[in-house]
Write a protein that holds these residues in place. Structure first.
Motif, PDB file in Angstrom:
ATOM      1  N   MET A  42       0.832  -1.325  -0.131  1.00  0.00           N
ATOM      2  CA  MET A  42       0.028   0.080  -0.168  1.00  0.00           C
ATOM      3  C   MET A  42       0.975   1.254   0.087  1.00  0.00           C
ATOM      4  O   MET A  42       0.503   2.155  -0.699  1.00  0.00           O
ATOM      5  CB  MET A  42      -0.802   0.137   0.955  1.00  0.00           C
ATOM      6  CG  MET A  42      -2.200  -1.080   0.935  1.00  0.00           C
ATOM      7  SD  MET A  42      -3.218  -1.019  -0.469  1.00  0.00           S
ATOM      8  CE  MET A  42      -3.953   0.712  -0.154  1.00  0.00           C
ATOM      9  N   GLY A  43       1.884   1.158   0.881  1.00  0.00           N
ATOM     10  CA  GLY A  43       2.896   2.289   0.840  1.00  0.00           C
ATOM     11  C   GLY A  43       3.679   2.592  -0.763  1.00  0.00           C
ATOM     12  O   GLY A  43       3.705   3.894  -0.900  1.00  0.00           O
ATOM     13  N   TYR A  44       3.825   1.708  -1.245  1.00  0.00           N
ATOM     14  CA  TYR A  44       4.506   1.575  -2.685  1.00  0.00           C
ATOM     15  C   TYR A  44       3.364   2.116  -3.806  1.00  0.00           C
ATOM     16  O   TYR A  44       3.658   2.930  -4.402  1.00  0.00           O
ATOM     17  CB  TYR A  44       4.977   0.106  -3.127  1.00  0.00           C
ATOM     18  CG  TYR A  44       5.557   0.206  -4.275  1.00  0.00           C
ATOM     19  CD1 TYR A  44       6.816   0.658  -4.714  1.00  0.00           C
ATOM     20  CD2 TYR A  44       5.105  -0.477  -5.470  1.00  0.00           C
ATOM     21  CE1 TYR A  44       7.404   0.996  -5.684  1.00  0.00           C
ATOM     22  CE2 TYR A  44       5.653  -0.718  -6.557  1.00  0.00           C
ATOM     23  CZ  TYR A  44       6.911   0.242  -6.841  1.00  0.00           C
ATOM     24  OH  TYR A  44       7.621   0.179  -8.051  1.00  0.00           O
ATOM     25  N   ILE A  45       2.347   1.631  -3.550  1.00  0.00           N
ATOM     26  CA  ILE A  45       1.035   2.152  -4.179  1.00  0.00           C
ATOM     27  C   ILE A  45       0.999   3.720  -4.192  1.00  0.00           C
ATOM     28  O   ILE A  45       0.699   4.300  -5.409  1.00  0.00           O
ATOM     29  CB  ILE A  45      -0.331   1.271  -4.283  1.00  0.00           C
ATOM     30  CG1 ILE A  45       0.263  -0.124  -4.728  1.00  0.00           C
ATOM     31  CG2 ILE A  45      -1.295   1.815  -5.011  1.00  0.00           C
ATOM     32  CD1 ILE A  45      -1.022  -0.985  -4.325  1.00  0.00           C
ATOM     33  N   ASP A  46       0.731   4.121  -2.799  1.00  0.00           N
ATOM     34  CA  ASP A  46       0.622   5.429  -2.608  1.00  0.00           C
ATOM     35  C   ASP A  46       1.879   6.261  -3.213  1.00  0.00           C
ATOM     36  O   ASP A  46       1.684   7.535  -3.854  1.00  0.00           O
ATOM     37  CB  ASP A  46       0.604   5.403  -0.975  1.00  0.00           C
ATOM     38  CG  ASP A  46      -0.681   5.131  -0.338  1.00  0.00           C
ATOM     39  OD1 ASP A  46      -1.552   4.960  -1.170  1.00  0.00           O
ATOM     40  OD2 ASP A  46      -0.724   4.907   0.671  1.00  0.00           O
ATOM     41  N   ALA A  47       3.059   5.841  -3.259  1.00  0.00           N
ATOM     42  CA  ALA A  47       4.186   6.481  -3.728  1.00  0.00           C
ATOM     43  C   ALA A  47       4.242   6.695  -5.204  1.00  0.00           C
ATOM     44  O   ALA A  47       4.370   7.680  -5.659  1.00  0.00           O
ATOM     45  CB  ALA A  47       5.425   5.629  -3.464  1.00  0.00           C
ATOM     46  N   LEU A  48       3.553   5.547  -5.837  1.00  0.00           N
ATOM     47  CA  LEU A  48       3.341   5.536  -7.440  1.00  0.00           C
ATOM     48  C   LEU A  48       2.379   6.386  -7.782  1.00  0.00           C
ATOM     49  O   LEU A  48       2.471   7.042  -8.827  1.00  0.00           O
ATOM     50  CB  LEU A  48       3.224   4.042  -7.739  1.00  0.00           C
ATOM     51  CG  LEU A  48       4.286   3.355  -7.619  1.00  0.00           C
ATOM     52  CD1 LEU A  48       3.989   1.819  -8.234  1.00  0.00           C
ATOM     53  CD2 LEU A  48       5.494   3.616  -8.693  1.00  0.00           C
ATOM     54  N   THR A  49       1.363   6.527  -6.955  1.00  0.00           N
ATOM     55  CA  THR A  49       0.165   7.219  -7.456  1.00  0.00           C
ATOM     56  C   THR A  49       0.022   8.916  -6.853  1.00  0.00           C
ATOM     57  O   THR A  49      -0.848   9.604  -7.260  1.00  0.00           O
ATOM     58  CB  THR A  49      -1.253   6.588  -6.756  1.00  0.00           C
ATOM     59  OG1 THR A  49      -1.142   6.326  -5.593  1.00  0.00           O
ATOM     60  CG2 THR A  49      -1.511   5.160  -7.655  1.00  0.00           C
ATOM     61  N   THR A  50       1.152   9.149  -6.125  1.00  0.00           N
ATOM     62  CA  THR A  50       1.051  10.618  -5.532  1.00  0.00           C
ATOM     63  C   THR A  50       1.642  11.616  -6.760  1.00  0.00           C
ATOM     64  O   THR A  50       2.704  11.424  -7.440  1.00  0.00           O
ATOM     65  CB  THR A  50       2.179  10.529  -4.314  1.00  0.00           C
ATOM     66  OG1 THR A  50       1.739   9.727  -3.231  1.00  0.00           O
ATOM     67  CG2 THR A  50       2.286  12.007  -3.928  1.00  0.00           C
ATOM     68  N   ILE A  51       0.879  12.483  -7.178  1.00  0.00           N
ATOM     69  CA  ILE A  51       1.246  13.381  -7.858  1.00  0.00           C
ATOM     70  C   ILE A  51       2.491  14.357  -7.349  1.00  0.00           C
ATOM     71  O   ILE A  51       2.232  14.932  -6.398  1.00  0.00           O
ATOM     72  CB  ILE A  51       0.253  14.201  -8.435  1.00  0.00           C
ATOM     73  CG1 ILE A  51      -0.964  13.322  -8.846  1.00  0.00           C
ATOM     74  CG2 ILE A  51       0.420  15.391  -9.302  1.00  0.00           C
ATOM     75  CD1 ILE A  51      -2.217  14.117  -9.346  1.00  0.00           C
ATOM     76  N   LYS A  52       3.511  14.429  -8.135  1.00  0.00           N
ATOM     77  CA  LYS A  52       4.621  15.058  -7.625  1.00  0.00           C
ATOM     78  C   LYS A  52       4.590  16.688  -8.461  1.00  0.00           C
ATOM     79  O   LYS A  52       4.233  16.848  -9.626  1.00  0.00           O
ATOM     80  CB  LYS A  52       5.791  14.437  -8.146  1.00  0.00           C
ATOM     81  CG  LYS A  52       6.087  13.040  -7.643  1.00  0.00           C
ATOM     82  CD  LYS A  52       7.271  12.343  -8.071  1.00  0.00           C
ATOM     83  CE  LYS A  52       7.552  10.844  -7.059  1.00  0.00           C
ATOM     84  NZ  LYS A  52       8.639  10.230  -7.409  1.00  0.00           N
TER      85      LYS A  52
END
Length: 110
Positions: free
Chosen positions: A99-109
């Motif tokens: 879930m942490g990895y998915i959050d990192a991938l889906t966070t708009i930078k």
């Protein structure tokens, strides 16, 4: 699993009552609530069903205590269904990592 204690108290259940209904000792419920130990997937599911909530809420992954009942209106393809099935077999710690990895991938930078 602080949400376990919050929800248990909100539903006016004591640790012994919860323990008896999910098939563990009162001591284990105490350890789950303190974060000392995480329940097995099977116990986590029984806790969620008994307290009428989701496993995600008990794990602190969502603030919404409502149970997830049906994925209505969502058409999942074969890959998405396979991903969900594999996810259900992961250990709790691995689910949290994913879930942490998915959050990192889906966070708009920005």
């Amino acid at each position: 699993m602080k949400n376990l204690k919050i929800l248990r108290e909100k539903k006016k259940k004591n640790q012994l009552n919860v323990a008896m209904n999910v098939g563990v000792s009162q001591e284990m419920i105490c350890k789950y609530e303190s974060g000392e130990v995480y329940p097995s997937v099977a116990v986590l599911i029984r806790l969620a069903k008994f307290l009428d909530t989701s496993t995600d809420y008990l794990l602190g992954l969502t603030d919404n205590p409502l149970p997830v009942t049906v994925l209505e209106g969502i058409n999942l393809n074969k890959e998405e269904m396979e991903l969900i099935q594999k996810f259900t077999y992961l250990a709790v710690e691995d689910k949290l990592k994913l879930m942490g990895y998915i959050d990192a991938l889906t966070t708009i930078k920005n």
